[in-house]
Design an enzyme around this catalytic site. Structure first.
Site, mmCIF file in Angstrom:
data_model
loop_
_atom_site.group_PDB
_atom_site.id
_atom_site.type_symbol
_atom_site.label_atom_id
_atom_site.label_comp_id
_atom_site.label_asym_id
_atom_site.label_seq_id
_atom_site.Cartn_x
_atom_site.Cartn_y
_atom_site.Cartn_z
ATOM 1 C CG HIS A 1 2.508 -82.471 138.031
ATOM 2 N ND1 HIS A 1 1.277 -82.188 138.562
ATOM 3 C CD2 HIS A 1 3.111 -81.273 137.797
ATOM 4 C CE1 HIS A 1 1.129 -80.872 138.630
ATOM 5 N NE2 HIS A 1 2.233 -80.287 138.174
ATOM 6 C CB CYS B 1 -2.031 -81.900 137.558
ATOM 7 S SG CYS B 1 -1.717 -83.644 137.481
ATOM 8 C CG ASP C 1 2.558 -76.972 137.518
ATOM 9 O OD1 ASP C 1 1.385 -77.202 137.130
ATOM 10 O OD2 ASP C 1 3.184 -77.718 138.293
#
Lengths: 320, 656
Positions: free
Chosen positions: B461, B417, B477
């Site tokens: 994250h 991520c 995101d």
């Protein structure tokens, strides 16, 4: 000044202890006779606990607090257990055989348990606080405490301390008690002693040389190893189904007069010592003797009882 | 000159004391540099050997020398004496040095009691449930050592026949068990401090994993294998859907081409505070210690704990580093508009990029900007690109060079991520759209039975916020575009690579079950702080208890507990009947006592029997027989046991 002050404080303390309850045997220890304080190690652990407590509180550390409180629980329980180790213990009585001044008095303290508990790690501490002895857990036991003696006469013992630091050494529970009686300390016999005043004494009866076995038949007694064969009373032995020896006694014609006033020696104590030595010597030789202390007169007689009466009179002479 | 040989304490007491030290120091030893651990072990083993072989203690100068050398070792290995690790390391080392002069009972006692302290210091590092076992074990050994030392001190003869169980195991266990009630009572009622007396050193220790205050490629992927809990959340009322469970942590503004870091702006307080809106999430977070100062919350905190503040980028910051389990309550409003008007300085800050890095990305961004003049369209286009092109969500990344974003977007196309977030933010900035990186946690495992959300380190994250006119800072995101399952079901589902050797479903299930116990432990034991205490005692009917009231409760409850324990300890043990015959005889005596015929303690059974015969003439024969049987059974040599059935029958039939 300071000595008298401590002495007075000590007297006050003694009075206070006596006021709290029975303090001479026979007694059973209850809460009024049991005192308890942390030991040095107990204080140290207390300090450690405070550090743990403040640290854990500050860091808001609950596991640390739990540890601290567990230690606290341990400490409180060891206080209860130290108390429990003494509670219900009965001190039956104190006894001691007389000894000569300068020897160790062996004080026997009989204790017994009234409540079916094991009582590990009891310590008896004598008044001067020097010697101690321990006894293990016992349902009924006697403890021997040795005490030094210095002077002849009736010895009055001070407080005896019975203590325990069971189970972890954090708390010391103790009790004080006074032995219920005085103990006799005989005078020290001089050594070497001047010879027995055989000539100085008035003579009665005929002179005879002492013989080891004597001539006069005295009694029968059970056979012991070492008795010569010719002294075995065979007929009587058969009757009683056990070996008996004849015992003879020397005929005693000699009576020794021991007078305190006429003994050599510079002062009274010295004279008492010399007379004590004479008395012992006369007894060892199996003689009859008369003791005249000036105040009292014993004998003529021989034997253990006479000896003890004389020694007691000499020990207590001049002490009322 | 010959020194008198000291009477050494017996080997058993020494061995137990050394064992107590090692048990208490165990977790400290494991956290130590290997060399220090080795030195401590050598000293401990030497002491046990000395006890066995009756070696003499080393001379004083040697002891002093070694002690100073050990002190030096601690300073070298820890770089000073400041900090928890160094302090406990020093404590362990000094206790190990004490081994050289531990030749008197008082030294043994000192070491054994220091073990309690050593145990308590371990909880500065971790208070997890497993350490309860450590507490119990080490505490037991230290108490046993103290008991054995006491036995030596009071010269108690060792009971020759008694087994180890009777002589040590039982008394020590009983001592500790009897200490538990008071410990619990004090634990509940001892007044807690709402504020600490002194501050805690802010230090990072033990390389504890968790989010850090910067982000570079790989920094979040490293957390993937870490399944330890980051925090747990209980919701009052509705819970956000999985796709909205973004737990906000550090926000990064500055990018140097490789690493994202915080800006001065991140530390300034928020000028506009969010207000309660139509939707709100109310929840309680139980944060595991992570040695940093940030707290996690959903966007955007309206109500937050008193000891915290909210920064300009709406991150919650605690006043102190989180070194113990911390609980706080938050209420969030997800509909708050963050900064509708962005000042020029911040606009510049949020679009700044190093000129000489990632040229290919800059070129691509410029090209797309021309094609999509609208910000939203541009965002959608990039996300579509991530989704449709062969981008992979994976842990397997290669180390990146100077132009990390270029390498990622055009060459590797495989990343976690942080790679996607970083690349996306760089593209946005290159296109002139203000963007920043937000790190934190996403998702969590919901325990339906215990009703709490467990967020693990592996849920760490990173995502992006872009600033759009009117809408303010908006969450985008990019990971969701590449791997939608990451957002819906968590990283474990999204990545089909095992975290570790035991990464099977049933292991995971077991872990989740265990976490439920840990959660209860956290709730009821570790989280029992000043406010919980007030709540709890208040619930007992004390109203809103003040400090005085709590103190009074503590004293009273401690007295109550000690009183109960004392009653239990001091009660007189009754002589228990030792045989069946004696038990029956006692029953018989009890029946006669009710008839007014009490057997006095000095009376023998036969004497008593005579008295009974006089009092109950018509039953005298029966009672004579009973007495005869009892005397045979109780005082006999054991060959009359066949009389027991008759005795039993007659006792049951006997009605005085």
């Amino acid at each position: 000044m300071s000595i008298s002050a401590t002495g007075r404080l000590r007297g006050l303390l003694d009075d206070w202890i006596r006021r709290r309850g029975p303090v001479t045997p026979p007694l059973t220890l209850r809460y009024r006779q049991i005192y308890i304080l942390p030991t040095g190690f107990g204080w140290l652990l207390g300090l450690l606990m405070s550090a743990m407590l403040i640290g854990s509180l500050n860091f808001n550390n609950n596991m640390g607090l739990l540890t601290t409180f567990l230690v606290a629980g341990l400490a409180v329980n060891s206080m209860l257990l130290a108390y429990r180790n003494l509670e219900g213990l009965a001190i039956r009585h104190c006894a001691a055989r007389p000894v000569f001044a300068g020897q160790q008095l062996a004080l026997r303290i009989d204790i017994s348990d009234t409540s079916n508990r094991s009582r590990p790690g009891l310590k008896f501490i004598r008044p001067e606080g020097t010697g101690e002895t321990a006894t293990a857990a016992a349902h009924q036991a006697s403890v021997r405490l040795t005490l030094p003696t210095a002077r002849r006469g009736w010895m009055k013992l001070g407080r005896i301390r019975l203590e325990t630091t069971h189970p972890l050494g954090l708390f010391r529970a103790w009790s004080w008690f006074w032995p219920e009686r005085r103990f006799l300390v005989w005078p020290t016999p001089t050594s070497p002693a001047p010879p027995l005043p055989r000539d100085g004494g008035r003579q009665t009866g005929r002179l005879s040389k002492p013989r080891p076995d004597g001539e006069e038949f005295h009694s029968l007694r059970p056979w012991r190893v070492g008795d010569p064969l010719h002294r075995i009373a065979w007929k009587s032995s058969q009757r009683h189904q056990t070996l008996l020896s004849r015992e003879f006694q020397q005929e005693q014609a000699e009576v020794i007069h021991l007078e305190l006033a006429r003994a050599p020696g510079a002062d009274l104590e010295r004279r008492i010592s010399i007379v004590t030595a004479w008395v012992l010597q006369a007894d060892a030789e199996g003689l009859k003797w008369v003791l005249d202390t000036g105040a009292e007169r014993f004998g003529p007689e021989r034997g253990q009882d006479h000896l003890h009466r004389c020694l007691r009179a000499l020990a207590g002479f001049g002490q009322g | 000159m010959v020194k008198p040989v000291q009477a050494h304490p017996p080997a058993e007491a020494v061995a137990w004391t050394v064992l107590a030290f090692l048990a208490a120091a165990l977790p400290h030893l494991l956290a130590m540099p290997g060399w220090l651990m080795l030195v401590i072990l050598v000293l401990a083993i030497w002491r046990v050997g000395a006890a066995w072989q009756n070696w003499q203690p080393p001379p004083a100068w040697l002891r002093l020398g070694i002690t100073l050398a050990l002190l030096g070792l601690v300073v070298i290995f820890y770089g000073g004496l400041w900090g928890r690790r160094a302090a406990t390391g020093l404590l362990c080392m000094m206790l190990a040095a004490k081994m050289m002069e531990m030749f008197r009972l008082r030294d043994l006692r000192l070491v054994a009691s220091m073990c309690f302290f050593l145990i308590a210091t371990q909880f500065l590092f971790s208070e997890r449930l497993v350490y309860l076992a450590y507490l119990a074990g080490a505490f037991w050994v230290a108490t046993a050592a103290l008991l054995l030392i006491q036995r030596v001190d009071s010269a108690q003869p060792k009971p020759a026949s008694a087994s180890w169980t009777r002589s040590t195991l039982r008394p020590v266990t009983l001592l500790i068990v009897a200490a538990v009630p008071l410990a619990l009572a004090l634990f509940v009622t001892f007044p807690r401090l709402a504020q600490p007396l002194w501050g805690l050193p802010d230090e990072v220790m033990d390389g504890r994993t968790g989010l850090s205050d910067s982000m570079s490629p790989g920094s979040i992927a490293n957390l993937y294998a870490d399944e330890s809990a980051a925090f747990r959340v209980e919701f009052d009322g509705p819970m956000p859907p999985p796709a909205e469970r973004y737990w906000r942590g550090p926000v990064f503004w500055n990018f140097d081409g490789h690493t994202w870091s915080r800006s001065f702006f991140s530390t300034s307080p928020a000028t506009v505070m969010p207000e309660a809106g139509t939707r709100s999430w109310d929840y309680r977070v139980q944060l595991e210690p992570h040695e940093q100062r940030w707290l996690f919350s959903l966007d955007y905190p309206v109500e937050y704990p008193r000891g915290a503040r909210v920064t300009a980028d709406y991150q919650m910051i605690s006043r102190r580093a989180i070194t113990t389990l911390t609980q706080y309550e938050v209420s969030s409003n997800p509909d708050f508009i963050d900064t509708p008007d962005l000042p020029q300085t911040l606009h510049n800050l949020a679009t700044r990029l190093p000129d000489d890095r990632n040229p290919r990305t800059l070129a691509l961004a410029a090209e797309w900007r021309e094609r999509y003049p609208d910000d939203q369209q541009l965002i959608d286009a990039i996300l579509r690109w991530f989704n449709e092109e062969a981008f992979f969500y994976s842990l397997e990344t290669s180390p990146m060079g100077r132009n990390s974003v270029d390498e990622f977007l055009f060459d590797l196309r495989t990343g976690y991520c942080e790679h996607y977030a970083s690349a996306f933010a760089v593209m946005m900035r290159a296109a002139g759209v203000p963007a920043r990186i937000v790190t934190g946690y996403q998702g969590g495992w919901w325990s339906t039975t215990a009703r709490y959300l467990l967020v693990r380190q592996s849920d760490a994250h990173a995502w992006v916020e872009v600033w759009l006119p009117e809408q303010g800072w908006t969450r985008v995101d990019p990971t969701a575009a590449v791997s939608p399952s990451r957002i819906r079901e968590g990283s474990r589902v999204a990545i089909d690579q095992p975290r570790h050797l035991l990464d099977w479903d049933w292991v995971q299930d077991l872990r989740n079950r265990y976490d439920r116990v840990q959660h209860l432990w956290n709730n009821w034991v570790l989280g029992f702080d000043a406010s919980r205490q007030r709540q709890f005692l208040g619930g007992l009917g004390l109203g809103e208890p003040g400090l005085m009231m709590i103190g009074l409760t503590m004293v009273l409850s401690a007295m109550l507990v000690v009183g109960l324990v004392a009653l239990l300890l001091l009660r007189r043990p009754r002589a228990r009947p030792r045989s069946q015959a004696e038990r029956l005889w006692q029953q018989l005596l009890a029946r006669l006592r009710r008839r007014g015929l009490a057997c006095s303690p000095t009376e023998t059974p036969l004497e008593f029997s005579q008295r009974v015969s006089h009092a109950l003439p018509n039953q005298s024969g029966e009672f004579d027989r009973l007495t005869w049987l009892y005397c045979r059974l109780h005082y006999g040599t054991g060959q009359h046991q066949d009389l027991l059935p008759e005795f039993t029958r007659r006792v049951e039939a006997f009605k005085p």
